[in-house]
Design a protein around this motif. Sequence first.
Motif, PDB file in Angstrom:
ATOM      1  N   ALA A   7       0.848  -1.208   0.000  1.00  0.00           N
ATOM      2  CA  ALA A   7       0.000   0.000   0.000  1.00  0.00           C
ATOM      3  C   ALA A   7       0.880   1.253   0.000  1.00  0.00           C
ATOM      4  N   VAL A   8       1.888   1.249   0.871  1.00  0.00           N
ATOM      5  CA  VAL A   8       2.769   2.422   0.962  1.00  0.00           C
ATOM      6  C   VAL A   8       3.560   2.592  -0.324  1.00  0.00           C
ATOM      7  N   ARG A   9       3.976   1.478  -0.916  1.00  0.00           N
ATOM      8  CA  ARG A   9       4.685   1.551  -2.193  1.00  0.00           C
ATOM      9  C   ARG A   9       3.829   2.267  -3.221  1.00  0.00           C
ATOM     10  N   ARG A  10       2.547   1.913  -3.253  1.00  0.00           N
ATOM     11  CA  ARG A  10       1.638   2.521  -4.242  1.00  0.00           C
ATOM     12  C   ARG A  10       1.423   4.006  -3.912  1.00  0.00           C
ATOM     13  N   TRP A  11       1.219   4.305  -2.629  1.00  0.00           N
ATOM     14  CA  TRP A  11       1.022   5.732  -2.274  1.00  0.00           C
ATOM     15  C   TRP A  11       2.224   6.558  -2.740  1.00  0.00           C
ATOM     16  N   LEU A  12       3.442   6.042  -2.480  1.00  0.00           N
ATOM     17  CA  LEU A  12       4.649   6.797  -2.850  1.00  0.00           C
ATOM     18  C   LEU A  12       4.786   6.894  -4.362  1.00  0.00           C
ATOM     19  N   ALA A  13       4.482   5.800  -5.054  1.00  0.00           N
ATOM     20  CA  ALA A  13       4.629   5.769  -6.527  1.00  0.00           C
ATOM     21  C   ALA A  13       3.665   6.766  -7.166  1.00  0.00           C
ATOM     22  N   GLU A  14       2.488   6.939  -6.567  1.00  0.00           N
ATOM     23  CA  GLU A  14       1.462   7.797  -7.171  1.00  0.00           C
ATOM     24  C   GLU A  14       1.559   9.253  -6.699  1.00  0.00           C
ATOM     25  N   ALA A  15       2.299   9.500  -5.628  1.00  0.00           N
ATOM     26  CA  ALA A  15       2.312  10.854  -5.036  1.00  0.00           C
ATOM     27  C   ALA A  15       3.156  11.823  -5.856  1.00  0.00           C
ATOM     28  N   PRO A  81      22.629   4.170   3.726  1.00  0.00           N
ATOM     29  CA  PRO A  81      21.614   3.935   2.675  1.00  0.00           C
ATOM     30  C   PRO A  81      20.272   4.629   2.933  1.00  0.00           C
ATOM     31  N   GLY A  82      19.979   4.914   4.186  1.00  0.00           N
ATOM     32  CA  GLY A  82      18.727   5.631   4.480  1.00  0.00           C
ATOM     33  C   GLY A  82      18.788   7.051   3.956  1.00  0.00           C
ATOM     34  N   HIS A  83      19.908   7.745   4.209  1.00  0.00           N
ATOM     35  CA  HIS A  83      20.068   9.111   3.675  1.00  0.00           C
ATOM     36  C   HIS A  83      20.006   9.087   2.142  1.00  0.00           C
ATOM     37  N   ARG A  84      20.683   8.075   1.573  1.00  0.00           N
ATOM     38  CA  ARG A  84      20.762   8.043   0.101  1.00  0.00           C
ATOM     39  C   ARG A  84      19.414   7.709  -0.534  1.00  0.00           C
ATOM     40  N   ALA A  85      18.624   6.911   0.141  1.00  0.00           N
ATOM     41  CA  ALA A  85      17.294   6.569  -0.407  1.00  0.00           C
ATOM     42  C   ALA A  85      16.437   7.829  -0.493  1.00  0.00           C
ATOM     43  N   LEU A  86      16.599   8.746   0.461  1.00  0.00           N
ATOM     44  CA  LEU A  86      15.802   9.983   0.426  1.00  0.00           C
ATOM     45  C   LEU A  86      16.251  10.894  -0.703  1.00  0.00           C
ATOM     46  N   VAL A  87      17.538  10.800  -1.088  1.00  0.00           N
ATOM     47  CA  VAL A  87      18.012  11.575  -2.248  1.00  0.00           C
ATOM     48  C   VAL A  87      17.358  11.021  -3.518  1.00  0.00           C
ATOM     49  N   GLU A  88      17.290   9.702  -3.607  1.00  0.00           N
ATOM     50  CA  GLU A  88      16.653   9.026  -4.762  1.00  0.00           C
ATOM     51  C   GLU A  88      15.186   9.432  -4.845  1.00  0.00           C
ATOM     52  N   LEU A  89      14.523   9.445  -3.707  1.00  0.00           N
ATOM     53  CA  LEU A  89      13.091   9.786  -3.684  1.00  0.00           C
ATOM     54  C   LEU A  89      12.904  11.250  -4.107  1.00  0.00           C
ATOM     55  N   GLU A  90      13.810  12.108  -3.623  1.00  0.00           N
ATOM     56  CA  GLU A  90      13.733  13.547  -3.992  1.00  0.00           C
ATOM     57  C   GLU A  90      13.865  13.705  -5.511  1.00  0.00           C
ATOM     58  N   GLU A  91      14.802  12.963  -6.092  1.00  0.00           N
ATOM     59  CA  GLU A  91      15.038  13.100  -7.537  1.00  0.00           C
ATOM     60  C   GLU A  91      13.862  12.607  -8.376  1.00  0.00           C
ATOM     61  N   ARG A  92      13.037  11.725  -7.764  1.00  0.00           N
ATOM     62  CA  ARG A  92      11.918  11.124  -8.514  1.00  0.00           C
ATOM     63  C   ARG A  92      10.587  11.779  -8.168  1.00  0.00           C
ATOM     64  N   GLY A 111      23.528  14.311  -0.572  1.00  0.00           N
ATOM     65  CA  GLY A 111      23.073  14.921  -1.815  1.00  0.00           C
ATOM     66  C   GLY A 111      21.680  15.502  -1.755  1.00  0.00           C
ATOM     67  N   SER A 112      21.047  15.512  -0.565  1.00  0.00           N
ATOM     68  CA  SER A 112      19.705  16.122  -0.451  1.00  0.00           C
ATOM     69  C   SER A 112      19.823  17.607  -0.747  1.00  0.00           C
ATOM     70  N   PRO A 236      15.564   2.160   1.774  1.00  0.00           N
ATOM     71  CA  PRO A 236      15.958   1.735   0.420  1.00  0.00           C
ATOM     72  C   PRO A 236      14.956   0.760  -0.205  1.00  0.00           C
ATOM     73  N   ARG A 237      14.434  -0.172   0.594  1.00  0.00           N
ATOM     74  CA  ARG A 237      13.469  -1.139   0.038  1.00  0.00           C
ATOM     75  C   ARG A 237      12.200  -0.427  -0.413  1.00  0.00           C
ATOM     76  N   LEU A 238      11.736   0.507   0.411  1.00  0.00           N
ATOM     77  CA  LEU A 238      10.473   1.189   0.107  1.00  0.00           C
ATOM     78  C   LEU A 238      10.640   2.096  -1.121  1.00  0.00           C
ATOM     79  N   VAL A 239      11.738   2.859  -1.149  1.00  0.00           N
ATOM     80  CA  VAL A 239      11.947   3.804  -2.254  1.00  0.00           C
ATOM     81  C   VAL A 239      12.206   3.044  -3.545  1.00  0.00           C
ATOM     82  N   GLU A 240      13.009   1.984  -3.459  1.00  0.00           N
ATOM     83  CA  GLU A 240      13.325   1.163  -4.643  1.00  0.00           C
ATOM     84  C   GLU A 240      12.029   0.615  -5.241  1.00  0.00           C
ATOM     85  N   ALA A 241      11.162   0.093  -4.387  1.00  0.00           N
ATOM     86  CA  ALA A 241       9.895  -0.491  -4.868  1.00  0.00           C
ATOM     87  C   ALA A 241       9.019   0.601  -5.477  1.00  0.00           C
TER      88      ALA A 241
END
Length: 245
Positions: A7-15, A81-92, A111-112, A236-241
């Motif tokens: 569910a959270v994966r979908r919320w993030l993917a659609e937000a 990896p937690g800090h880096r996952a938030l950079v990935e999420l920011e870029e997307r 890199g935030s 990382p798992r949540l952002v990657e998904a």
Amino acid sequence: MRAEFEAVRRWLAEAERVAVLTGAGISHESGVPVFRGQDGLWRQYRPEDLATPQAFARDPRLVWEWYNWRRSVVARAQPNPGHRALVELEERTRDFTLVTQNVDGLHERAGSRRLLKLHGDLWTLRCLDCGRESVDRAVPLPELPPRCACGGLLRPGVVWFGEPLPEEVLRQALEAAGRAQVFLVVGTSAVVQPAASLPLLARRAGARVVELNLEETPLTGQVDASFLGKSGELLPRLVEAAVRS
Ligand code: APR
């Protein structure tokens, strides 16, 4: 857990509008101590002795010795990896805001960019006399307490207990929380105000609020989804998904 994660994966993917609040827990796996909990800083020291304007007025050298130690610990730390996952999420994410209570500078080093620092920054020094702010990354600082060119006493550029948060930063954080479709709360005990109110404000404004923490907090019963675990593994798992879908 699987259904909630999906569910959270979908919320993030659609937000299109995502806001995140981080606390000391996101830097814990980088070797930076947290404040509360069994090995927290506030178990070894009393906040009122080190993190208040009164403590600094009473003994600036003692307070600076503590901050010199904290700066030396953080200087050796690396973003995880937690800090880096938030950079990935920011870029997307089109409209992304990272609000942090941390003063360690690890989000910037990861890199935030769209980052709001609610409680200031360990590397910034501010003069009590002329008010000038400067960044000094020397570890350790050569002279304690450090002095400004004007001769005034320099203090750490952080927000101490009893002090107001930087007004413009707080305004932007409140705005980001008010418009977020998804609000992630990562590695904070959610006991210090006004930061701890941001997730609830976001929820009241219609956001899905998701907590990632090693343990339950006062927020856990009030969020849409909560994952117990290390942010360096969960994020990382949540952002990657989310970004893969
Ligand atoms: N992954 C996820 N969460 C973690 C991890 C981890 N690896 N390690 C610890 N945590 C969680 C703890 O369970 C706790 O809930 O991080 C939280 C850390 O809480 P605090 O130590 O209270 O830190 P924080 O919430 O950032 O404190 C807020 O208080 O002392 C002031 O100004 C200081 O910004 C700080 C504010």
